[in-house]
Design an enzyme around this catalytic site. Structure first.
Site, PDB file in Angstrom:
ATOM      1  CG  HIS A  90      11.009   2.969  -2.808  1.00 53.41           C
ATOM      2  ND1 HIS A  90      11.719   3.451  -3.583  1.00 53.41           N
ATOM      3  CD2 HIS A  90       9.624   2.729  -3.314  1.00 53.41           C
ATOM      4  CE1 HIS A  90      11.039   3.460  -4.773  1.00 53.41           C
ATOM      5  NE2 HIS A  90      10.170   2.996  -4.646  1.00 53.41           N
ATOM      6  CB  CYS A 143      -0.130   4.174  -8.218  1.00 52.52           C
ATOM      7  SG  CYS A 143       1.122   4.058  -9.277  1.00 52.52           S
ATOM      8  CD  GLU A 150       7.476   4.504 -12.695  1.00 53.67           C
ATOM      9  OE1 GLU A 150       7.553   4.794 -11.788  1.00 53.67           O
ATOM     10  OE2 GLU A 150       7.936   3.332 -13.029  1.00 53.67           O
ATOM     11  CG  ASP A 156      10.619   6.802 -10.256  1.00 51.55           C
ATOM     12  OD1 ASP A 156      11.641   7.184  -9.725  1.00 51.55           O
ATOM     13  OD2 ASP A 156      10.130   5.639 -10.026  1.00 51.55           O
TER      14      ASP A 156
END
Ligand code: PEP
Ligand code: MG
Length: 551
Positions: free
Chosen positions: A188, A501, A430, A454
């Site tokens: 992240h 996304c 995901e 993920d």
């Protein structure tokens, strides 16, 4: 010449002085102190410093964004010298003979708890202000630099590694790029760098040494190379890349205001991923057609305590309004794994990526979930808000989420608070389970958004945080592309739309595959919007094939 090799995060080249991130635990312990007068003098200095900083912030706000935000800092400045608050600190010093840091922290906690317990919602929200002021005084007492950078000029920030919460608190105006010894391109922290549009390189290992601080570093996000004291040839190639980057940026400006449509008329929406209300300016600057993923957990990561309903409502409302009626998909809290939030007191897990994270936490802690859903529905009255649930694996989870939404809507109706009852509800696809269950899940929601970050780690059993997996972590693996196709077919069979996304959405080499699958939306970092639009506008959807799924 010193050359270091790492992994690139976003593309782009930049140069600037190297500066090592100043980290401090900020932990306060109690000590017995004989010189109480000395502690009082330290308190006075820290108060004066805090007031000076807050007045400067108020002045800056007044010039940039008007009176409302300036008043907040002026109120904070007044609170630093509030008689009751200061008396509370002084009594602790005199009675307990403790260090001033401990006395300040105690007073802060006592006052924050007092406000939080009040009936009035406005007064409750002041608890966060008190914590903020207390943190500022403590930082000044302990010499902690807010935002981790004590430099007047912008720098290339170097660190062993950066947690997402640390990255969020960086003063972005001071960063030209960042480089880290550890980290992976899928973490992240890397994603935040992409959202910020800042060149970054991770995984440099021991080659990155603290002794390099102050030297000019040249970083090349395209090759993952960091260079100090470059020779003439390297410098020349760096300058050429920089000039080309500028040219490209200018060329891309011609894409602003253009439709996201292929040469043969297929429309595909290009939305943006954001982590905070401040990122909306980048969405507008890059002409994103909406927000496909607002990672709401970054609000929680940037805070020192649970954000209140009011704080969240203001954040979501500001995004919905700023984006001017375009769709804003806000994902509910997705913490756990690399996104750790201290005040949640999550149990330490052996495999946090597969542990109690994301929607699992929300379903286990209905009060946390309810607070966020109330804020989201309240914000839905101010724009085109959609709600998205992360890490879904089962039909019952979606049903439970929808029950929670219904109960919040009933509450708001009873209280006479406006909201949009037609607010769209979607899920992230995901996990492999959500792909296998896609047809059933699609019956329950308005849209799917595929989280390829993920989905890749869970499908390939490859930890996205691990830097050593190399070719094994392959988001182009046919298994991932086939999973995407299965989800797209299920979505379309049930008449809902599907977007991507995850980071793969911005991968131009896969655009023909996405077009062939009929993906309806791609949500990417703001800096990727215009290059993606340019690629869409040169494509012919009808000629796109699914050959990459063949393996
Ligand atoms: C994903 O998993 O692809 C995603 C978009 O969510 P995050 O990266 O925040 O886990
Ligand atoms: Mg995810």
């Amino acid at each position: 010449m010193i050359l270091m090799q790492g992994k690139c995060v976003p593309k782009g080249v930049t140069s600037g002085p190297l500066y090592f991130f100043r980290r401090s635990s900020g932990e306060v312990t109690q000590r017995t102190v004989a010189d109480i007068e000395g502690e009082k003098a330290r308190l006075e200095r820290a108060q004066a410093q805090s007031v000076e900083q807050l007045e400067a912030l108020a002045e800056k706000c007044r010039a940039e964004s008007g009176d409302e935000s300036a008043v907040l800092f002026e109120t904070h400045a007044m609170f630093v010298e509030d008689e009751d608050y200061v008396d509370c600190i002084l009594s602790a010093l005199e009675e307990e003979h403790c260090n001033v840091e401990y006395a300040v922290r105690q007073a802060g906690e006592q006052f924050a708890a007092m406000f939080a317990a009040m009936d009035d919602e406005y007064m409750q929200a002041r608890a966060a202000d008190i914590r903020d002021v207390t943190r500022r005084i403590l930082n000044n007492l302990m010499g902690i630099v807010e935002g981790g950078i004590d430099s007047e000029e912008p720098v290339i920030l170097a660190a062993d590694d950066l947690a997402p919460s640390e990255t969020l608190q960086l003063d972005k105006s001071k960063i030209l790029g960042f480089i880290t010894q550890g980290g992976s391109g899928n973490s992240h922290t890397a994603i935040l760098a992409r959202t910020m549009g800042i060149p970054a390189i991770c995984g440099l290992g021991d080659a990155l040494k603290q002794g390099y601080e102050g030297r000019t570093a040249y970083i090349d996000g395209e090759t993952g190379k960091v260079c100090l004291e470059p020779d003439e040839l390297t410098l020349q190639s760096f300058r050429e890349k920089l000039a080309k980057q500028e040219q490209m940026r200018e060329l891309m400006q011609t894409m602003r205001g253009q439709e996201d449509v292929t040469l043969d008329g297929r429309h595909i929406k290009v939305y943006c991923n954001i982590g905070s209300p401040e990122d909306v300016s980048a969405v507008l600057a890059n002409d994103g057609q909406g927000i496909g993923l607002f990672r709401s957990e970054f609000l929680y990561l940037a805070a020192s305590d649970y954000p209140t309903e009011e704080e969240q409502f203001q954040a979501y409302k500001s995004v919905a309004e700023a984006i001017g009626g375009k769709r804003v998909i806000i994902r509910t809290l997705d913490i756990g794994a690399d996104k750790q939030v201290d005040y949640f007191h999550l149990t330490k897990e052996e495999n946090p990526a597969m542990g109690l994270r994301a929607i699992r936490i929300c379903l286990n802690r209905p009060e946390v979930f309810r607070t966020q859903l109330r804020a989201l529905y309240r914000a839905s009255a101010y724009g085109k808000v959609a709600i998205m649930f992360p890490m879904i694996t089962s039909v019952w989870e979606v049903k439970e989420c929808k029950r929670a939404c219904k109960s919040v809507m009933a509450e708001l109706t009873k209280e006479g608070i406006p909201f949009n009852p037609e607010t769209e509800i979607g899920i992230m696809v995901e996990t492999p389970a959500s792909v296998f269950m896609a047809r059933d899940l699609a019956k329950l929601v308005d849209f799917f958004s595929v989280g390829t970050n993920d989905l890749t780690q869970y499908t390939l059993a490859c930890d996205r945080q691990c830097n050593d997996l190399g070719k094994f972590f392959d988001p182009h693996h046919p298994a991932i592309l086939r999973a995407l196709k299965m989800a797209a077919d299920a979505a379309h069979a049930e008449g809902i739309w599907i977007g991507i996304c995850g980071e793969l959405g911005a991968d131009l080499s896969l655009l023909p595959t996405f077009l062939a699958m009929g993906i309806d939306e791609l949500s990417v970092s703001p800096a990727s919007v215009l290059p993606l639009r340019a690629a869409i506008r040169r494509s012919i959807a009808q000629t796109c094939t699914l050959e990459l799924l063949e393996g």
